[in-house]
Motif scaffolding. Structure first.
Motif, short mmCIF file in Angstrom:
data_model
loop_
_atom_site.label_atom_id
_atom_site.label_comp_id
_atom_site.label_asym_id
_atom_site.label_seq_id
_atom_site.Cartn_x
_atom_site.Cartn_y
_atom_site.Cartn_z
N SER A 18 0.82 -1.20 0.00
CA SER A 18 0.00 0.00 0.00
C SER A 18 0.87 1.26 0.00
O SER A 18 0.59 2.21 -0.75
CB SER A 18 -0.92 -0.01 1.21
N ALA A 22 1.28 4.11 -3.01
CA ALA A 22 1.08 5.53 -2.74
C ALA A 22 2.30 6.34 -3.15
O ALA A 22 2.18 7.44 -3.73
CB ALA A 22 0.77 5.76 -1.27
N LEU A 48 -3.17 5.66 -6.69
CA LEU A 48 -3.59 6.11 -5.37
C LEU A 48 -4.90 5.46 -4.94
O LEU A 48 -5.06 5.06 -3.78
CB LEU A 48 -3.73 7.64 -5.35
N ILE A 49 -5.82 5.30 -5.87
CA ILE A 49 -7.08 4.61 -5.58
C ILE A 49 -6.82 3.18 -5.16
O ILE A 49 -7.41 2.67 -4.20
CB ILE A 49 -8.03 4.69 -6.79
N ALA A 51 -4.09 2.00 -3.79
CA ALA A 51 -3.45 2.01 -2.46
C ALA A 51 -4.50 2.21 -1.37
O ALA A 51 -4.47 1.53 -0.33
CB ALA A 51 -2.39 3.10 -2.40
N VAL A 52 -5.43 3.11 -1.59
CA VAL A 52 -6.47 3.37 -0.58
C VAL A 52 -7.40 2.17 -0.44
O VAL A 52 -7.78 1.80 0.67
CB VAL A 52 -7.26 4.65 -0.95
N LEU A 53 -7.75 1.54 -1.55
CA LEU A 53 -8.63 0.37 -1.48
C LEU A 53 -7.96 -0.78 -0.74
O LEU A 53 -8.60 -1.47 0.05
CB LEU A 53 -9.05 -0.07 -2.88
N GLU A 55 -5.73 -0.48 1.56
CA GLU A 55 -5.69 -0.08 2.97
C GLU A 55 -7.07 -0.24 3.63
O GLU A 55 -7.17 -0.63 4.78
CB GLU A 55 -5.21 1.36 3.08
N LEU A 56 -8.13 0.05 2.89
CA LEU A 56 -9.48 -0.06 3.44
C LEU A 56 -9.95 -1.51 3.55
O LEU A 56 -10.59 -1.88 4.54
CB LEU A 56 -10.46 0.73 2.59
N ARG A 59 -7.75 -4.85 6.41
CA ARG A 59 -7.54 -4.35 7.77
C ARG A 59 -7.17 -5.50 8.67
O ARG A 59 -7.98 -6.39 8.89
CB ARG A 59 -8.80 -3.67 8.32
#
Length: 60
Positions: A18, A22, A48-49, A51-53, A55-56, A59
């Motif tokens: 991730s 980013a 970036l999308i 990386a965020v996905l 991370e979300l 978990r």
């Protein structure tokens, strides 16, 4: 071996993925601004999308 000790390497690997996505997004977006190339900005945005996905969704 406990469950937590087995998950730690995978957690670190996903966190590293991730963060590298980013960092790549930042580099590609800076290149896109520098060269005034909209397609590079688009690629950076998609990185970036992703990386965020990651991370979300992932978990620990």
């Amino acid at each position: 071996m406990s469950r937590n000790s087995a998950r730690i390497p995978a957690d670190r690997r996903m966190r590293r993925m991730s963060l590298s996505l980013a960092a790549a997004a930042l580099a590609v977006c800076v290149l896109g601004v520098a060269y005034d190339a909209l397609w590079l900005l688009g690629v950076g945005a998609w990185l970036l999308i992703a990386a965020v996905l990651i991370e979300l969704v992932y978990r620990p």
